[in-house]
Design an enzyme around this catalytic site. Structure first.
Site: not given
Lengths: 382, 382
Positions: A363-364, A230, A161, A330
């Site tokens: 993405h994680d 968040r 990232s 992602d």
């Protein structure tokens, strides 16, 4: 100067053991968009030993809200104890019996390095929004100073990232120093959609009346705004597929979490909402809101080609072997764009490999898919 | 009661001509989640004439921030003058020389129908958050009362997004009345990801200090919060592909638009940011924030199977011919889920057709791809 420092997080409790946190301070740094800034402290941790030649180092760059605590030798099997724990340690891809592994909190961060929540020595108050705009390139230049200080002469750089953006920038900026580079879930530049999501989060932070133009007293920051940013971030770090698998339309279970605004639900509450509130509230306890503004903006602004005649000119500078890791699901850093970048480097004569994680986790995945990450990182031994 | 009414938008200017806006008021409506609510006014417009048998009607249901102004006979060729203008009129798919076309502002709306911004007759003040939770089913029940009032005995129902949810609900709820149904960019129920995006927007509205628990004075609502919610909404109505085509990383052109929080940009501003600010500011001038909370929540809560033993039981009730239109690049209502719904209806013995718009424009394509929409709607003549 090498000294133990405290985290400079302005709100709440400490996120992780800081036993081995060290720091290096230097006078000043020229910034990409002009001027010099200093003094600069970088907080960092190291594992393993640097060899006499100074050429067995791996620099690891953390993600947006991460810290230098990539590895926890006291709890090496707990992925929650440190963010890349399962990849670091004796016998693991980032093998601490062979490599000298370094991870530093970024310039602009709130985990010990100089950032918006640090005290401005000229005023005795936190910098807040008077902190200069820092870029990925500035972060890398600062890391370079740390690397020199540690006596490292040649290194491998790896990160995901915003950490992947830094790894890429290292390879372009300091080709003579970088032996291998591992760019995970990062591209040459963010898409319009990713910038757009990022800006919505920032607007939410600045909407919070407690933000006060960035001059909130320590511990009294814009918690609700940061929690909302968040929440949105967490959606973009996952995928429709992963959220459907995990939450679907299940109602929230017992033990409701308060929403950022502490307002009651309109009708029933969904489990996915409870989860996002929880994630929002958790970040607030460990992260600084102004820091979130600056670091997320650095991601938006990053374009590896900036300052070069063309993208190709920038990429041609890479002399290291390069591994690019994309993630099928992602949508923040689409796999197709990571693959394209690898192919472009190869087309320009570079030695680039592309591996795609076949994961629904979005993405994680680079912080979750340990088996696939381990398999991909075997590339280090080739 | 049929009378001309003013829009009840609490902030700013009127969005569209209201020349032909009519309204129908009835005493009360039983609500899906219990209790009765009233009085209820529905604002509506009609085009064309109802035949003696009362069986040539088309009911059109608008999207989240839409109004009854689906068609503007005075500017029939201007897609900006009315939201489905290019599809409505003599010789067009919703042919006003053959059909009696009706579009009503939903229950809970702010364009003339009773909603959170309406005056509560028992207090003389806007309902605000004292407005009851209304569902897609409640909206359809209210529309049914209007349809009866107009003397319609049999009808076609069409709509996109939340309007598509209403069209689907009509077909399941009133199979004896619905001859054909057109469900555009809508599914049996929202995904976890879509609910999550929706909740982030609502939290931003409620974070705005001007929201005041929903009791803001008319014209002094949570403009910044609503603008941020709209920014996020606009991202989800488009696609990565469309935003890349339209904005990429281009810097903002001259004439910067103020951001919702009126804060300056951190570094340069991107065109996509200017665009989103503009969209956010525009909605604020024409829409009510509490209404946004209620209508977006109704979308989240909608599940066509609710109250039935199973989804199949619900879908088996459909007796009308059904056209489902999905959009290739829609990530809020994924095409695969629209297709799945059509296939399920067919598998249960229903007469369902699925058409996919091959568009990069995401969810919003049903308000942009006029040629493809026209082609898809030829189904009406088959």
């Amino acid at each position: 100067m090498v000294a133990r420092v405290e985290h400079s997080v302005v709100t709440g409790t400490q996120p992780a053991p800081v036993n081995h946190l060290q720091s290096y301070t230097f006078d000043s740094l020229p910034l990409q968009y002009g001027g010099r800034f200093g003094p600069v402290t970088l907080a960092y941790e190291t594992w393993g030993r640097l060899n006499a030649a100074g050429d067995n180092a791996i620099l690891i760059a953390h993600a947006l809200t991460g810290s230098s605590h990539a590895h926890d030798p006291e709890h090496p099997d707990d992925p929650k104890a440190a963010w890349w724990n399962p990849l670091i340690g004796p016998g693991r891809p980032f093998d601490t019996s062979r490599y000298f592994v370094v991870c530093s909190n970024v310039l602009g961060g709130c985990y010990g390095s100089t950032g918006p929540s640090s005290i401005d020595p000229s005023t005795g108050r936190p910098y807040g929004m008077r902190f200069p705009l820092v870029t990925i390139r500035d972060m890398v230049h600062a890391q370079r100073r740390l690397i020199e200080h540690l006596g490292i002469r040649r290194l491998i750089v790896a990160g995901g990232s915003i950490g992947g953006q830094q790894a890429l920038e290292w390879a372009v900026c300091y080709p003579e120093l970088v032996e291998k580079v591992i760019v995970v879930a990062a591209t040459a530049a963010l898409t319009a959609q990713a910038i757009a999501f990022s800006e919505v989060g920032r607007q939410a932070i600045m909407l919070d009346p407690r933000w006060q133009g960035g001059d909130y007293p320590p511990g009294q920051g814009p918690d609700a705004g940061l929690a909302i940013a968040r929440m949105l971030g967490m959606i973009t770090y996952q995928s429709e597929e992963a959220m459907e698998l995990r939450f679907s339309r299940r109602p929230a279970r017992a033990g409701e979490v308060p929403s950022p605004t502490r307002t009651p639900s309109l009708g029933k509450r969904f489990d996915v909402e409870n989860y996002l509130y929880y994630q929002g509230n958790s970040l607030v306890r460990r992260f600084d809101a102004n820091t979130y503004l600056y670091l997320s903006r650095a991601m938006d602004l990053y374009d590896v080609s900036e300052g070069y005649p063309s993208l190709d000119t920038a990429l041609t500078r890479i002399r290291s072997r390069a591994l690019f890791i994309g993630i099928r699901s992602d949508f923040l850093f689409p796999a197709a764009r990571v693959r394209w970048l690898a192919e472009r480097v190869r087309a320009l004569g570079g030695e680039a490999t592309y591996v795609e994680l076949d994961s629904p986790h979005g993405h994680d995945a680079f912080l979750k898919e340990w088996e696939q990450m381990n398999a991909a990182l075997r590339w280090l031994e080739t």
